[in-house]
Motif scaffolding. Structure first.
Motif, PDB file in Angstrom:
ATOM      1  N   ALA A 239      -2.624 -15.568 -37.986  1.00  0.00           N
ATOM      2  CA  ALA A 239      -3.195 -14.218 -38.039  1.00  0.00           C
ATOM      3  C   ALA A 239      -3.339 -13.692 -36.625  1.00  0.00           C
ATOM      4  O   ALA A 239      -3.557 -14.458 -35.686  1.00  0.00           O
ATOM      5  CB  ALA A 239      -4.558 -14.238 -38.731  1.00  0.00           C
ATOM      6  N   CYS A 240      -3.235 -12.373 -36.473  1.00  0.00           N
ATOM      7  CA  CYS A 240      -3.435 -11.787 -35.149  1.00  0.00           C
ATOM      8  C   CYS A 240      -4.938 -11.732 -34.846  1.00  0.00           C
ATOM      9  O   CYS A 240      -5.766 -11.710 -35.758  1.00  0.00           O
ATOM     10  CB  CYS A 240      -2.821 -10.386 -35.073  1.00  0.00           C
ATOM     11  SG  CYS A 240      -3.561  -9.180 -36.170  1.00  0.00           S
ATOM     12  N   TYR A 263      -3.373 -20.745 -36.422  1.00  0.00           N
ATOM     13  CA  TYR A 263      -2.871 -20.087 -35.209  1.00  0.00           C
ATOM     14  C   TYR A 263      -3.418 -18.671 -35.131  1.00  0.00           C
ATOM     15  O   TYR A 263      -3.120 -17.841 -35.994  1.00  0.00           O
ATOM     16  CB  TYR A 263      -1.336 -20.042 -35.197  1.00  0.00           C
ATOM     17  CG  TYR A 263      -0.732 -21.418 -35.015  1.00  0.00           C
ATOM     18  CD1 TYR A 263      -0.447 -21.902 -33.742  1.00  0.00           C
ATOM     19  CD2 TYR A 263      -0.485 -22.235 -36.122  1.00  0.00           C
ATOM     20  CE1 TYR A 263       0.067 -23.182 -33.571  1.00  0.00           C
ATOM     21  CE2 TYR A 263       0.026 -23.511 -35.953  1.00  0.00           C
ATOM     22  CZ  TYR A 263       0.297 -23.981 -34.685  1.00  0.00           C
ATOM     23  OH  TYR A 263       0.803 -25.241 -34.509  1.00  0.00           O
ATOM     24  N   GLY A 264      -4.233 -18.421 -34.127  1.00  0.00           N
ATOM     25  CA  GLY A 264      -4.697 -17.063 -33.842  1.00  0.00           C
ATOM     26  C   GLY A 264      -3.799 -16.491 -32.762  1.00  0.00           C
ATOM     27  O   GLY A 264      -3.563 -17.140 -31.744  1.00  0.00           O
ATOM     28  N   PRO A 280      -8.167 -12.689 -24.232  1.00  0.00           N
ATOM     29  CA  PRO A 280      -9.291 -13.403 -23.606  1.00  0.00           C
ATOM     30  C   PRO A 280      -9.341 -14.892 -23.959  1.00  0.00           C
ATOM     31  O   PRO A 280      -9.752 -15.697 -23.118  1.00  0.00           O
ATOM     32  CB  PRO A 280     -10.530 -12.670 -24.141  1.00  0.00           C
ATOM     33  CG  PRO A 280     -10.072 -11.916 -25.348  1.00  0.00           C
ATOM     34  CD  PRO A 280      -8.631 -11.587 -25.103  1.00  0.00           C
ATOM     35  N   LEU A 281      -8.894 -15.281 -25.165  1.00  0.00           N
ATOM     36  CA  LEU A 281      -8.958 -16.700 -25.525  1.00  0.00           C
ATOM     37  C   LEU A 281      -7.901 -17.495 -24.756  1.00  0.00           C
ATOM     38  O   LEU A 281      -8.145 -18.633 -24.350  1.00  0.00           O
ATOM     39  CB  LEU A 281      -8.763 -16.889 -27.030  1.00  0.00           C
ATOM     40  CG  LEU A 281      -9.933 -16.420 -27.910  1.00  0.00           C
ATOM     41  CD1 LEU A 281      -9.508 -16.351 -29.376  1.00  0.00           C
ATOM     42  CD2 LEU A 281     -11.139 -17.340 -27.753  1.00  0.00           C
ATOM     43  N   CYS A 282      -6.731 -16.894 -24.555  1.00  0.00           N
ATOM     44  CA  CYS A 282      -5.653 -17.598 -23.860  1.00  0.00           C
ATOM     45  C   CYS A 282      -5.820 -17.541 -22.349  1.00  0.00           C
ATOM     46  O   CYS A 282      -5.396 -18.445 -21.644  1.00  0.00           O
ATOM     47  CB  CYS A 282      -4.303 -16.999 -24.241  1.00  0.00           C
ATOM     48  SG  CYS A 282      -3.852 -17.293 -25.953  1.00  0.00           S
ATOM     49  N   ARG A 331     -10.420 -26.689 -33.429  1.00  0.00           N
ATOM     50  CA  ARG A 331     -10.039 -26.498 -34.823  1.00  0.00           C
ATOM     51  C   ARG A 331      -8.903 -25.480 -34.963  1.00  0.00           C
ATOM     52  O   ARG A 331      -8.076 -25.589 -35.857  1.00  0.00           O
ATOM     53  CB  ARG A 331     -11.267 -26.039 -35.651  1.00  0.00           C
ATOM     54  CG  ARG A 331     -10.975 -25.781 -37.127  1.00  0.00           C
ATOM     55  CD  ARG A 331     -10.564 -27.062 -37.840  1.00  0.00           C
ATOM     56  NE  ARG A 331     -10.121 -26.875 -39.225  1.00  0.00           N
ATOM     57  CZ  ARG A 331      -8.850 -26.690 -39.583  1.00  0.00           C
ATOM     58  NH1 ARG A 331      -7.890 -26.627 -38.661  1.00  0.00           N
ATOM     59  NH2 ARG A 331      -8.522 -26.570 -40.849  1.00  0.00           N
ATOM     60  N   ALA A 332      -8.900 -24.462 -34.098  1.00  0.00           N
ATOM     61  CA  ALA A 332      -7.837 -23.451 -34.167  1.00  0.00           C
ATOM     62  C   ALA A 332      -7.064 -23.422 -32.849  1.00  0.00           C
ATOM     63  O   ALA A 332      -7.606 -23.744 -31.797  1.00  0.00           O
ATOM     64  CB  ALA A 332      -8.424 -22.075 -34.449  1.00  0.00           C
ATOM     65  N   ASN A 333      -5.786 -23.047 -32.952  1.00  0.00           N
ATOM     66  CA  ASN A 333      -4.963 -22.856 -31.757  1.00  0.00           C
ATOM     67  C   ASN A 333      -4.842 -21.371 -31.491  1.00  0.00           C
ATOM     68  O   ASN A 333      -4.682 -20.584 -32.422  1.00  0.00           O
ATOM     69  CB  ASN A 333      -3.546 -23.396 -31.984  1.00  0.00           C
ATOM     70  CG  ASN A 333      -3.574 -24.847 -32.409  1.00  0.00           C
ATOM     71  OD1 ASN A 333      -3.918 -25.716 -31.629  1.00  0.00           O
ATOM     72  ND2 ASN A 333      -3.237 -25.101 -33.666  1.00  0.00           N
ATOM     73  N   TYR A 334      -4.913 -20.993 -30.231  1.00  0.00           N
ATOM     74  CA  TYR A 334      -4.728 -19.581 -29.892  1.00  0.00           C
ATOM     75  C   TYR A 334      -3.533 -19.441 -28.968  1.00  0.00           C
ATOM     76  O   TYR A 334      -3.402 -20.170 -27.977  1.00  0.00           O
ATOM     77  CB  TYR A 334      -6.013 -19.003 -29.292  1.00  0.00           C
ATOM     78  CG  TYR A 334      -7.106 -18.985 -30.346  1.00  0.00           C
ATOM     79  CD1 TYR A 334      -7.190 -17.923 -31.246  1.00  0.00           C
ATOM     80  CD2 TYR A 334      -7.973 -20.064 -30.506  1.00  0.00           C
ATOM     81  CE1 TYR A 334      -8.137 -17.924 -32.269  1.00  0.00           C
ATOM     82  CE2 TYR A 334      -8.916 -20.075 -31.521  1.00  0.00           C
ATOM     83  CZ  TYR A 334      -8.998 -19.001 -32.388  1.00  0.00           C
ATOM     84  OH  TYR A 334      -9.917 -19.012 -33.412  1.00  0.00           O
TER      85      TYR A 334
END
Lengths: 404, 268
Positions: A239-240, A263-264, A280-282, A331-334
């Motif tokens: 998801a975006c 995957y965000g 901002p997360l990356c 838990r999630a990949n960005y």
């Protein structure tokens, strides 16, 4: 995860924390209305009448459940994982945003508020808010940055048709973050009769949790639909992520399904290396903005810096605090996708499946296009197609050198 | 005794109310701030509130937002603001300086590093608009350890249990936001403020300042009759906005406005 840590599904804590993120960082005047909102929201969660009304609205007004579609032609072309789309683009008003505005508007009505305010970037949340305000006969004011008013004329007109007053915001960078500042200022001055419908999983507690809960209908439906359609759950969800409401809505009901990877997809704009992006997360660092602690696009002095994305809905320097925690906890990949990659994905889905995705959602499609060929044909990628691309005709045409 | 406590104790003895002007550091230009601070003291300021520019001043009205934008055009950072205080202290060791701003610049610098540098520069108090005591334990401990008073806002919407909690965390003085709104708004009700101040005073012995909506000598005088301190911000910052390229003229106008307020507050 260490044993003494709270399970992800039980977050936030009672003061709105997701690990070190979230919380309530606002001026004193807003503490009381936020507490009033939290209590009203928590009561509504256990109120069968509220839940039945919400369910009926989602079914008959929004058009839920939204279907899941197996993009067979695209999957064949990519010659790898099977691609499934959760069709939030088919909702009333054309995106997932309405799931949340329907919920918050019901809450506003229960709390006896007569005036609705909202911030908007691309205008999708503004339209979804103006829509529910029209239906309930509530006064509605939408704050929108001057830059966005200019680039999203059609949505400004839609909001006005629906009876909302659109106030153009000329302070700061004149985009979504400044619209949010201005909506907060309005709320401070009008706390007695006004309900502020925030459009994403950011802001002070209880907004990140409340908006997530209203959007989690996406993931709950998707989980049941996948089991019914193919008899198993997907291998990965994509998801975006701008503020992150469609992503958290999809991810949350799958948090305990540890074998499923998330995957965000953030907006890399011109590329992470150029600094002209909205990721901002990356590529950001933790800080405090708009009422919560989260990852931000900021400079070394702690000033918020301007973001860039072809997609106005992802053009925001912060991100929901739950995503910050899902990132840190692993838990999630960005990941991030450039304007160019998103545009290619936009055209590709349009031509292979006859579905024109929003530029925001095109970022998620682009990530799937990268991943699918590396995966086996029996594997499944589930993408949240969070909105439709009608609103983006002018932007895409301009890239092709055309004026409509 | 801290500089802030000393000021309030002397004012109490002479039956006067503190006048606290607010200006944004670096507005309209970094060089203007130091002479402006000295001029305000000369015009009768008891404590100076120095705004730390921030890109997203959520609790401020348009006048102070634009002040932040003007200062940020010169890249005025938190460390620059502390340098200005340090230079002010070279010739003034008595007038307290309170930094007022938003959390993020402090968050990025680190609470401890900020508190230590602020104390060395001669900062006396810190008012962080967007940190309620629920989130403030770390910052409050860090600044108190360096002898800096954490100053908190109270609002018309603050109920008694919150007033108690906030006044327990605060020291120096507390700042009552006299209306529901942002800085520079104009609908002030004296009776409502008087009632709330009475309620606040049953919870704390700390001096209570009033701000938001004080724009001239008359409103300053009426507030002075019921509060321990009167904070004036947007009215002063407007003088800078009216003279964007002429800092000496802005400083003159701010000085005369403060002198008028001082005279009215002291009874004519």
């Amino acid at each position: 995860m260490p044993e003494n840590e709270t399970p992800l599904t039980e977050l936030p804590d009672d003061r709105g924390h997701f690990g070190p993120y979230g919380g309530i960082f606002v001026a004193e005047t807003l503490m009381a209305p936020l507490e009033e909102l939290r209590l009203a929201y928590e009561r509504s969660l256990d109120d069968p009448e509220f839940l039945a009304e919400l369910d009926a609205d989602l079914r008959h007004y929004v058009g839920r459940p939204s279907p899941i579609y197996h993009a067979e032609r695209l999957s064949r072309e990519l010659d790898g994982a099977q691609i499934f789309l959760k069709r939030e683009d088919l909702n009333h008003t054309g995106a997932h945003k309405v799931n949340n505005t329907v919920g918050q508007a019901l809450l506003a009505k229960r709390m006896g508020k007569t005036r609705i305010i909202a911030e908007t970037g691309a205008g999708q949340h503004g339209v979804a808010t103006a829509t529910v305000a029209a239906r309930l006969g509530l006064e509605c004011v939408v704050y929108m940055g001057e830059v966005d008013v200019a680039r999203q004329e059609a949505n400004v007109y839609r909001m006005r048709l629906l009876g909302a007053e659109v106030r153009s915001v000329a302070s700061g960078s004149k985009t979504l973050k400044d619209a949010l500042n201005e909506a907060m200022r309005d709320w401070v001055a009008n706390v007695d009769d006004t309900f502020y419908i925030i459009g994403t999983v950011a802001g002070p507690h209880p907004y990140p949790a409340m908006v997530r809960d209203f959007q989690a209908v996406i993931g709950r439906e998707a989980r049941a639909q996948m089991l019914e359609m193919v008899g198993r759950l997907p291998d990965a969800l994509i998801a975006c992520v701008g503020g992150g409401s469609n992503a958290i809505g999809l991810f949350h009901p799958f948090l305990d399904d540890r074998e499923i990877t998330f995957y965000g997809v953030e907006a890399a704009g011109d590329g992470l290396a150029t600094g002209r992006h909205a990721a901002p997360l990356c590529a950001g660092t933790p800080g405090v903005l708009h009422g919560n602690r989260t990852y931000l696009m900021e400079d070394l002095d702690g000033q918020i810096i301007e973001t860039h994305s072809i997609s106005a809905g992802l053009d925001y320097p912060g991100v929901g605090p739950e995503h910050a925690w899902l990132k840190d906890s692993g838990r999630a990949n960005y990941v991030a996708v450039t304007d160019q990659e998103a545009l290619e994905a936009f055209h590709r889905l349009t031509r292979s499946e006859g579905i024109i995705p929003a530029l925001e959602s095109s970022h998620a499609i682009a990530q799937a296009i990268k991943m699918a060929p590396q995966m086996a044909r029996e594997q499944i990628l589930l993408i949240n197609l969070s909105g439709r691309g009608d609103k983006d005709m002018h932007t895409v045409a301009a890239r092709d050198g055309l004026t409509l | 005794m801290s500089r802030i406590a000393t000021v309030f104790s002397a004012l109490r003895d002479s039956g006067r109310t503190a006048l606290i002007p607010f200006v944004t550091a670096g507005d309209p230009h970094p060089d203007a701030t130091l002479p402006l601070m000295h001029a305000m003291v000369e015009a009768g300021a008891d404590i100076i509130e120095l705004g730390v520019p921030f890109s997203d001043p959520m609790a401020d009205g348009p006048v102070i937002q634009r002040a932040s934008e003007r200062a940020l055009a010169h890249h005025v950072a938190l460390s620059d603001v502390m340098d200005m205080v340090g230079r002010f202290r070279e010739t003034n060791q008595t007038t307290p300086v309170v930094l007022m701003g938003y959390l993020n610049p402090i968050e990025v610098m680190g609470y401890r590093r900020f508190a230590e540098q602020a104390a060395v520069a001669g900062v006396d108090g810190l008012l962080t608009v967007d940190i309620p005591p629920e989130e403030g334990d770390g910052l409050v401990a860090a600044v108190k350890a360096c002898g800096i008073d954490p100053i908190f806002l109270l609002a018309p919407t603050s109920k008694r249990v919150r007033i108690e909690r906030i006044t327990r965390a605060a020291s120096g003085f507390v700042y009552y936001v006299s209306l529901k709104g942002v800085t520079g708004a104009a609908n002030l009700s004296l009776d409502a403020v008087r009632d709330k101040l009475a309620e606040i005073r049953t919870c704390t012995k700390l001096p209570v300042g009033v701000g938001f909506g004080i724009k001239d000598a008359a409103t300053a005088a009426s507030m002075a009759a019921i509060a321990d301190a009167v904070v004036v911000g947007s009215a002063l910052v407007s003088c800078i906005e009216d003279n964007p390229t002429d800092a000496p003229a802005a400083i003159d106008r701010i000085g005369s406005l403060l002198r008028e307020m001082r005279r009215a507050m002291d009874g004519g």
